[in-house]
Design a protein around this motif. Structure first.
Motif, short mmCIF file in Angstrom:
data_model
loop_
_atom_site.label_atom_id
_atom_site.label_comp_id
_atom_site.label_asym_id
_atom_site.label_seq_id
_atom_site.Cartn_x
_atom_site.Cartn_y
_atom_site.Cartn_z
N GLY A 1 -46.77 45.72 12.42
CA GLY A 1 -45.96 45.04 11.37
C GLY A 1 -44.48 44.91 11.93
O GLY A 1 -44.24 45.15 13.14
N VAL A 2 -43.73 44.12 11.06
CA VAL A 2 -42.48 43.73 11.10
C VAL A 2 -41.70 44.56 10.40
O VAL A 2 -42.01 44.71 9.31
CB VAL A 2 -42.41 42.31 10.86
CG1 VAL A 2 -40.88 41.86 11.32
CG2 VAL A 2 -43.22 41.45 11.92
N GLN A 3 -40.68 45.01 10.82
CA GLN A 3 -39.79 46.10 10.48
C GLN A 3 -39.00 45.59 9.12
O GLN A 3 -38.82 44.40 9.02
CB GLN A 3 -38.71 46.52 11.22
CG GLN A 3 -39.43 47.68 12.32
CD GLN A 3 -38.25 47.76 13.27
OE1 GLN A 3 -38.17 47.07 14.38
NE2 GLN A 3 -37.81 49.01 13.29
N MET A 4 -39.05 46.30 8.02
CA MET A 4 -38.41 45.96 6.81
C MET A 4 -36.80 45.33 7.25
O MET A 4 -36.69 44.16 6.30
CB MET A 4 -38.17 47.19 5.98
CG MET A 4 -37.70 46.75 4.50
SD MET A 4 -38.72 45.61 3.51
CE MET A 4 -37.76 45.50 1.75
N GLU A 5 -36.24 45.95 8.11
CA GLU A 5 -35.07 45.28 8.36
C GLU A 5 -34.87 44.05 8.61
O GLU A 5 -34.25 43.15 8.34
CB GLU A 5 -34.21 46.13 9.22
CG GLU A 5 -34.05 47.50 8.94
CD GLU A 5 -35.17 48.44 9.31
OE1 GLU A 5 -34.75 49.72 9.64
OE2 GLU A 5 -36.39 48.18 9.49
N VAL A 6 -35.84 43.62 9.51
CA VAL A 6 -36.14 42.16 9.91
C VAL A 6 -36.77 41.28 8.92
O VAL A 6 -35.93 40.24 8.83
CB VAL A 6 -37.23 42.23 11.33
CG1 VAL A 6 -37.18 40.68 11.63
CG2 VAL A 6 -36.57 42.96 12.36
N VAL A 7 -37.51 41.72 8.28
CA VAL A 7 -38.30 40.74 7.09
C VAL A 7 -37.07 40.53 6.00
O VAL A 7 -36.84 39.42 5.68
CB VAL A 7 -39.34 41.28 6.36
CG1 VAL A 7 -39.82 40.53 5.12
CG2 VAL A 7 -40.31 41.87 7.34
N GLU A 8 -36.10 41.59 5.81
CA GLU A 8 -35.15 41.21 4.66
C GLU A 8 -34.09 40.45 5.26
O GLU A 8 -33.46 39.62 4.57
CB GLU A 8 -34.47 42.52 4.24
CG GLU A 8 -33.52 42.52 3.31
CD GLU A 8 -33.11 43.83 2.62
OE1 GLU A 8 -32.33 43.74 1.61
OE2 GLU A 8 -33.21 44.87 3.22
N HIS A 9 -33.78 40.63 6.58
CA HIS A 9 -32.78 39.88 7.43
C HIS A 9 -33.12 38.22 7.28
O HIS A 9 -32.36 37.53 6.88
CB HIS A 9 -32.72 40.24 8.81
CG HIS A 9 -31.81 39.57 9.55
ND1 HIS A 9 -30.45 39.51 9.50
CD2 HIS A 9 -32.10 38.38 10.32
CE1 HIS A 9 -29.94 38.51 10.51
NE2 HIS A 9 -31.00 37.81 11.17
N VAL A 10 -34.68 38.06 7.35
CA VAL A 10 -34.99 36.71 7.33
C VAL A 10 -34.91 36.09 5.94
O VAL A 10 -34.68 35.16 5.79
CB VAL A 10 -36.55 36.69 7.94
CG1 VAL A 10 -37.32 35.36 7.49
CG2 VAL A 10 -36.64 37.03 9.40
#
Length: 334
Positions: A275-284
């Motif tokens: 998976g992709v970390q929440m911090e990265v998904v929220e940043h996107v």
């Protein structure tokens, strides 16, 4: 309301959903704009909404997941997402409208997708940023149908589809399912003499066959693997998003919650081992929202029956919250 199920206004008609919306409830810390939460600002009457007001639409569907041989339960996702979002505190006042749910209860997925499209088109044309609360990822094709009928696309605006997902969802199956929506979009665009501008962030190699990668390459899909989306690779992620935004005028942002690690999003049909970390998904999500280009954001695959401590619902609600509050914030000077 007219006899064909539409609510008319001075601007354009709003098509009624299958299931009327219910009131939003949540924590209340008292009066005043400094105590606002989402449930305080969501209205239920389209006649009270104006251009720029957020619009929520639910898509209660498990049929696509069932056809794709997944774990069913996503039809209850809209209820859980509303519940998780309702008590989130707002940094500034906004206005919102809940128009209710499209419900696929008889196996007629295709009819449900077209009904969703008919609800979305007038909302987008009236200037509402729309969030569709899924439902399996078959919701994405219904979103596309709605966008394809909008004034902006009819007049030549460039559509860009960004999918945050562990899967391409480009299966070439006999019947449409939660695994086929983006191939359906590509086929529709091809019939109109266009190529689908489709980008995917978070693709898991073990979760996609070689045939799916070949299909993606044939269709010109741009993608980043989940292993390329870690915090050390944020510069690569930023470059990917910047190039995507430059390629389009109108954005369809699709968030499949199985892009997140299983510890963050256990309540999905196919939890991610990496998976992709929440911090990265929220940043996107924030970067895309700040462009003011998203017309519709759909959130898919939340299965409350499989969700531990409401973690997946809260993660999905936070991403919705970030998209909408970033989009409504004052634009930063260049």
């Amino acid at each position: 309301m007219s006899t064909d199920g539409t609510v008319t206004s001075a601007a354009t008609a709003t098509v009624a959903a299958d299931v009327a919306p219910g009131p939003w409830t949540g924590r209340d810390d008292g009066p005043g704009d400094d105590n606002l939460r989402w449930h305080h600002v969501v209205g239920l009457d389209p006649r009270d909404a104006g251009p720029g007001d957020v619009a929520f639409v639910g898509f209660r569907s498990d049929e696509g997941v069932r056809r794709n041989k997944g774990r069913q339960g996503a039809a209850d996702g809209p209820r859980a997402l509303r519940g998780a979002l309702a008590s989130m505190a707002l940094p500034a006042p906004v206005r919102a409208l809940d128009v209710g749910d499209i419900e696929v209860a008889d196996g007629d997925l295709e009819g449900g997708q077209h009904r969703l499209g008919r609800v979305l088109t007038p909302l987008v044309d009236r200037g509402h940023p729309v969030v569709v609360l899924g439902g399996g990822h078959e919701v994405a094709y219904g979103t596309y149908l709605g966008l394809s009928g909008t004034r902006a696309l009819r007049e030549g605006a460039r559509l860009g589809v960004l999918n945050l997902d562990a899967h391409f969802d480009l299966r070439d199956d006999v019947r449409p399912s939660s695994g086929t929506p983006f191939l359906q979009m590509a086929q529709s665009e091809e019939r109109h003499g266009r190529r689908l501008n489709y980008w995917v962030l978070g693709v898991s190699q073990p979760s996609n066959t070689t045939r799916l990668f070949r299909t993606a390459d044939r269709l010109g899909v741009r993608y980043l693997l989940d292993t390329e989306c870690g915090l050390p690779d944020l510069q690569r992620v930023d470059a990917f998003i910047e190039e995507f935004l430059a390629s389009c005028d109108v954005v369809h942002l699709s968030i499949d919650l199985d892009v997140l690690p299983a510890g963050t999003a256990p309540g999905v049909s196919a939890p991610a081992a990496y998976g992709v970390q929440m911090e990265v998904v929220e940043h996107v999500c924030a970067a895309v929202a700040a462009s003011r280009k998203p017309a519709v954001c759909d959130v898919a695959e939340l299965n409350p029956d499989l969700d531990a401590d409401h973690r997946t619902a809260r993660a999905g609600a936070r991403l919705i919250h970030r998209v909408l509050t970033t989009r409504s914030a004052p634009a930063q000077p260049a």
